[in-house]
Design a protein around this motif. Structure first.
Motif, PDB file in Angstrom:
ATOM      1  N   ASP A  25      -1.056   9.857  16.840  1.00 26.19           N
ATOM      2  CA  ASP A  25      -1.848  10.033  15.544  1.00 26.19           C
ATOM      3  C   ASP A  25      -1.165   9.321  14.277  1.00 26.19           C
ATOM      4  O   ASP A  25      -0.224   8.805  14.434  1.00 26.19           O
ATOM      5  N   LYS A  26      -2.118   9.500  13.235  1.00 20.09           N
ATOM      6  CA  LYS A  26      -1.805   8.877  12.058  1.00 20.09           C
ATOM      7  C   LYS A  26      -0.446   9.156  11.588  1.00 20.09           C
ATOM      8  O   LYS A  26       0.359   8.498  10.993  1.00 20.09           O
TER       9      LYS A  26
ATOM     10  N   HIS B   5       1.097  -1.273   0.091  1.00 21.23           N
ATOM     11  CA  HIS B   5      -0.054  -0.053   0.201  1.00 21.23           C
ATOM     12  C   HIS B   5       0.886   1.325  -0.235  1.00 21.23           C
ATOM     13  O   HIS B   5       1.920   1.153   0.580  1.00 21.23           O
ATOM     14  N   SER B   6       0.448   2.112  -0.614  1.00 20.97           N
ATOM     15  CA  SER B   6       1.220   3.542  -0.521  1.00 20.97           C
ATOM     16  C   SER B   6       0.979   3.962   0.706  1.00 20.97           C
ATOM     17  O   SER B   6       0.023   3.799   1.517  1.00 20.97           O
ATOM     18  N   LEU B   7       1.546   5.134   1.022  1.00 19.96           N
ATOM     19  CA  LEU B   7       1.663   5.630   2.258  1.00 19.96           C
ATOM     20  C   LEU B   7       0.392   6.421   2.666  1.00 19.96           C
ATOM     21  O   LEU B   7      -0.300   6.337   3.885  1.00 19.96           O
ATOM     22  N   ASP B   8      -0.210   6.890   1.501  1.00 18.92           N
ATOM     23  CA  ASP B   8      -1.687   7.358   1.656  1.00 18.92           C
ATOM     24  C   ASP B   8      -2.679   6.577   1.878  1.00 18.92           C
ATOM     25  O   ASP B   8      -3.699   6.696   2.477  1.00 18.92           O
ATOM     26  N   GLU B   9      -2.358   5.270   1.445  1.00 20.22           N
ATOM     27  CA  GLU B   9      -3.541   4.058   1.373  1.00 20.22           C
ATOM     28  C   GLU B   9      -3.228   3.510   3.106  1.00 20.22           C
ATOM     29  O   GLU B   9      -4.197   2.787   3.213  1.00 20.22           O
TER      30      GLU B   9
ATOM     31  N   GLU C  95       5.163   7.559  10.237  1.00 21.29           N
ATOM     32  CA  GLU C  95       6.538   7.775  10.537  1.00 21.29           C
ATOM     33  C   GLU C  95       7.535   6.564  10.878  1.00 21.29           C
ATOM     34  O   GLU C  95       8.264   6.326  10.574  1.00 21.29           O
ATOM     35  N   ALA C  96       6.454   5.882  12.010  1.00 19.37           N
ATOM     36  CA  ALA C  96       7.023   4.951  12.678  1.00 19.37           C
ATOM     37  C   ALA C  96       7.058   3.760  11.646  1.00 19.37           C
ATOM     38  O   ALA C  96       8.269   2.885  11.978  1.00 19.37           O
TER      39      ALA C  96
ATOM     40  N   VAL D   6       7.494   3.927   8.450  1.00 19.76           N
ATOM     41  CA  VAL D   6       8.429   4.312   7.319  1.00 19.76           C
ATOM     42  C   VAL D   6       9.875   4.103   8.140  1.00 19.76           C
ATOM     43  O   VAL D   6      10.802   3.542   7.289  1.00 19.76           O
ATOM     44  N   ARG D   7      10.036   4.549   9.201  1.00 22.09           N
ATOM     45  CA  ARG D   7      11.344   4.146   9.944  1.00 22.09           C
ATOM     46  C   ARG D   7      11.595   2.715   9.685  1.00 22.09           C
ATOM     47  O   ARG D   7      12.928   2.331   9.547  1.00 22.09           O
ATOM     48  N   ARG D   8      10.946   2.082  10.474  1.00 23.38           N
ATOM     49  CA  ARG D   8      11.078   0.516  10.535  1.00 23.38           C
ATOM     50  C   ARG D   8      11.283  -0.153   9.120  1.00 23.38           C
ATOM     51  O   ARG D   8      12.020  -0.779   8.987  1.00 23.38           O
ATOM     52  N   ALA D   9      10.367   0.368   8.047  1.00 23.16           N
ATOM     53  CA  ALA D   9      10.712  -0.223   6.675  1.00 23.16           C
ATOM     54  C   ALA D   9      12.131   0.155   6.146  1.00 23.16           C
ATOM     55  O   ALA D   9      12.624  -0.646   5.572  1.00 23.16           O
ATOM     56  N   ALA D  10      12.575   1.318   6.595  1.00 19.90           N
ATOM     57  CA  ALA D  10      14.068   1.941   6.132  1.00 19.90           C
ATOM     58  C   ALA D  10      14.897   1.091   6.773  1.00 19.90           C
ATOM     59  O   ALA D  10      15.924   0.688   6.141  1.00 19.90           O
TER      60      ALA D  10
END
Length: 197
Positions: free
Chosen positions: A57-58, A30-34, A63-64, A66-70
């Motif tokens: 909040d969302k 899913h994209s970040l927006d999804e 952010e959490a 994306v940090r984990r994915a990175a």
């Protein structure tokens, strides 16, 4: 029954990690927006309020994730400790292509988001820096650390990312093996040219 719907007593940190793991799995497709609180709450079988309880909040949740994915990207693409420079680089690039392939929607979303969101930009830059820096940090025997070499590696990384993302949508007749050979070989060739230069 999946692990999220079982009634087990988790510590707050375990529950937060479980929700973050789910967010990262969803981010792969899913994209970040999804990646909405509603989608994650529904998949986890919990209320939206519980997600807000753990992440605020969302924006903080995204952010959490994306940090984990990175961090997963950096960890999964670590080159092996043994082998010659070309073998280690090829192994790392193979893992990179595999990661992008398995996490395409989320990866593209992170790259695009970094262009306009300062927080995503920081996460992206940290991951990008870690990926490039390991070429120098590992005591690579094929490159002398210098500002010129670091500039060249950064440019090669940008080219590699664009090439992999473009190849994923349209391989243009390149096999996966040919793509990997080009990616790894091009860096070694560029660095050799710099050393001779």
């Amino acid at each position: 029954m999946d692990g999220m719907s079982q009634r087990t007593r988790l510590t707050p940190e375990q529950r937060r990690e479980q929700l973050l793991d789910l967010g990262v799995r969803l981010f792969a497709t899913h994209s970040l927006d999804e990646l909405s609180i509603d989608v994650v709450a529904r998949e986890a079988g919990i209320s939206r309020g519980l997600l807000y309880h753990y992440f605020g909040d969302k924006v903080a949740f995204r952010e959490a994730v994306v940090r984990r994915a990175a961090a997963d990207l950096v960890a999964q693409t670590a080159p092996p400790a043994t082998g010659d420079a070309a073998e280690r680089l090829l192994a790392s690039m193979t893992a990179y292509v595999d990661f992008v392939d398995a996490n395409y929607e989320g990866y593209v979303s992170m790259v695009r988001g970094a262009a306009s969101d300062p927080v995503l930009r920081k996460i992206y830059d940290e991951a990008f820096g870690a990926l490039g820096g390991r070429i120098f940090d590992a005591g690579a025997d094929f490159v002398t650390d210098s500002p010129a070499a670091r500039l060249l590696v950064r440019g090669w990384q940008a080219m590699s990312e664009e090439l992999v993302l473009s190849w994923k949508t349209d391989p243009a007749g390149l096999s996966r093996e040919e793509l990997l050979s080009i990616l790894a070989g091009s860096l070694l060739t560029l660095l050799e040219m710099l050393e001779q230069g």
